[in-house]
Motif scaffolding. Structure first.
Motif, PDB file in Angstrom:
ATOM      1  N   UNK A 149       0.856  -1.184   0.000  1.00  0.00           N
ATOM      2  CA  UNK A 149       0.000   0.000   0.000  1.00  0.00           C
ATOM      3  C   UNK A 149       0.891   1.233   0.000  1.00  0.00           C
ATOM      4  N   UNK A 150       0.408   2.314  -0.566  1.00  0.00           N
ATOM      5  CA  UNK A 150       1.101   3.594  -0.530  1.00  0.00           C
ATOM      6  C   UNK A 150       0.337   4.492   0.436  1.00  0.00           C
ATOM      7  N   UNK A 151       0.928   4.771   1.586  1.00  0.00           N
ATOM      8  CA  UNK A 151       0.298   5.619   2.598  1.00  0.00           C
ATOM      9  C   UNK A 151       0.752   7.058   2.373  1.00  0.00           C
ATOM     10  N   UNK A 176      12.600  -0.974   6.394  1.00  0.00           N
ATOM     11  CA  UNK A 176      12.433  -1.001   7.843  1.00  0.00           C
ATOM     12  C   UNK A 176      11.256  -1.889   8.205  1.00  0.00           C
ATOM     13  N   UNK A 177      11.255  -2.306   9.429  1.00  0.00           N
ATOM     14  CA  UNK A 177      10.183  -3.128   9.972  1.00  0.00           C
ATOM     15  C   UNK A 177       9.600  -2.407  11.179  1.00  0.00           C
ATOM     16  N   UNK A 198       4.056  13.076  -0.522  1.00  0.00           N
ATOM     17  CA  UNK A 198       4.786  11.849  -0.836  1.00  0.00           C
ATOM     18  C   UNK A 198       4.045  10.658  -0.225  1.00  0.00           C
ATOM     19  N   UNK A 199       4.644   9.499  -0.299  1.00  0.00           N
ATOM     20  CA  UNK A 199       4.017   8.304   0.285  1.00  0.00           C
ATOM     21  C   UNK A 199       5.057   7.468   1.019  1.00  0.00           C
ATOM     22  N   UNK A 200       4.570   6.651   1.937  1.00  0.00           N
ATOM     23  CA  UNK A 200       5.363   5.609   2.576  1.00  0.00           C
ATOM     24  C   UNK A 200       4.926   4.304   1.924  1.00  0.00           C
ATOM     25  N   UNK A 201       5.879   3.560   1.403  1.00  0.00           N
ATOM     26  CA  UNK A 201       5.552   2.311   0.712  1.00  0.00           C
ATOM     27  C   UNK A 201       5.541   1.142   1.692  1.00  0.00           C
ATOM     28  N   UNK A 202       4.375   0.577   1.888  1.00  0.00           N
ATOM     29  CA  UNK A 202       4.266  -0.652   2.678  1.00  0.00           C
ATOM     30  C   UNK A 202       4.394  -1.805   1.697  1.00  0.00           C
ATOM     31  N   UNK A 203       5.386  -2.652   1.945  1.00  0.00           N
ATOM     32  CA  UNK A 203       5.585  -3.782   1.023  1.00  0.00           C
ATOM     33  C   UNK A 203       4.696  -4.958   1.382  1.00  0.00           C
ATOM     34  N   UNK A 259       4.712  -4.477  10.194  1.00  0.00           N
ATOM     35  CA  UNK A 259       4.499  -3.822   8.902  1.00  0.00           C
ATOM     36  C   UNK A 259       5.881  -3.579   8.317  1.00  0.00           C
ATOM     37  N   UNK A 260       6.083  -3.972   7.070  1.00  0.00           N
ATOM     38  CA  UNK A 260       7.373  -3.824   6.404  1.00  0.00           C
ATOM     39  C   UNK A 260       7.256  -2.677   5.400  1.00  0.00           C
ATOM     40  N   UNK A 261       8.190  -1.718   5.506  1.00  0.00           N
ATOM     41  CA  UNK A 261       8.150  -0.538   4.646  1.00  0.00           C
ATOM     42  C   UNK A 261       9.483  -0.368   3.942  1.00  0.00           C
ATOM     43  N   UNK A 262       9.467   0.465   2.889  1.00  0.00           N
ATOM     44  CA  UNK A 262      10.731   0.769   2.204  1.00  0.00           C
ATOM     45  C   UNK A 262      10.621   2.129   1.535  1.00  0.00           C
ATOM     46  N   UNK A 263      11.774   2.700   1.256  1.00  0.00           N
ATOM     47  CA  UNK A 263      11.877   3.934   0.490  1.00  0.00           C
ATOM     48  C   UNK A 263      12.777   3.629  -0.687  1.00  0.00           C
ATOM     49  N   UNK A 264      12.158   3.316  -1.826  1.00  0.00           N
ATOM     50  CA  UNK A 264      12.933   2.974  -3.016  1.00  0.00           C
ATOM     51  C   UNK A 264      13.973   1.912  -2.713  1.00  0.00           C
ATOM     52  N   UNK A 265      15.186   2.155  -3.162  1.00  0.00           N
ATOM     53  CA  UNK A 265      16.284   1.237  -2.858  1.00  0.00           C
ATOM     54  C   UNK A 265      17.155   1.783  -1.732  1.00  0.00           C
TER      55      UNK A 265
END
Length: 110
Positions: free
Chosen positions: A16-18, A47-48, A25-30, A37-43
């Motif tokens: 999901x894109x929060x 983070x968990x 902008x968005x926070x990417x939940x993978x 909840x596992x998130x990332x910012x591009x490459x």
């Protein structure tokens, strides 16, 4: 109202894109699993966000220990819960309805 993890999994489980609180902008939940909840910012980074910490944060919001103001929440979360991507947690808890919808920063009273 406690954090209902079933609702978190239903909403974000497959990714999901929060939206961020400010900046468009968005926070990417993978993905979401039973523990986090596992998130990332591009490459750049991944983070968990631990479920236990998120549940504790919501509990402290509900009991009035932690502010519902997103700007104040970040500082409170780091003090009372964990130093674990607190701004990302704020974006997610705001999206879930636990934090105020304000985009401004409140000054804490003395």
């Amino acid at each position: 109202m406690p954090l209902n993890w079933k609702n978190v999994v239903e909403k974000y489980g497959e990714g999901f894109e929060v939206p961020t609180i400010r900046g468009g902008k968005t926070v990417s939940i993978t993905h979401v699993d039973n523990d986090a909840i596992h998130i990332k910012k591009g490459t750049i980074w991944k983070a968990t966000l631990q479920r236990a910490n998120l549940e504790k944060g919501v509990e402290l919001i509900e009991t009035g220990v932690i502010s519902r103001d997103p700007g104040l929440f970040v500082e409170d979360y780091m003090i009372y819960v964990a130093h674990e991507r607190a701004s990302s947690v704020a974006h997610i808890l705001r999206d879930l309805g636990f934090l105020d919808k304000t985009e401004t920063f409140s000054i804490r009273g003395c």
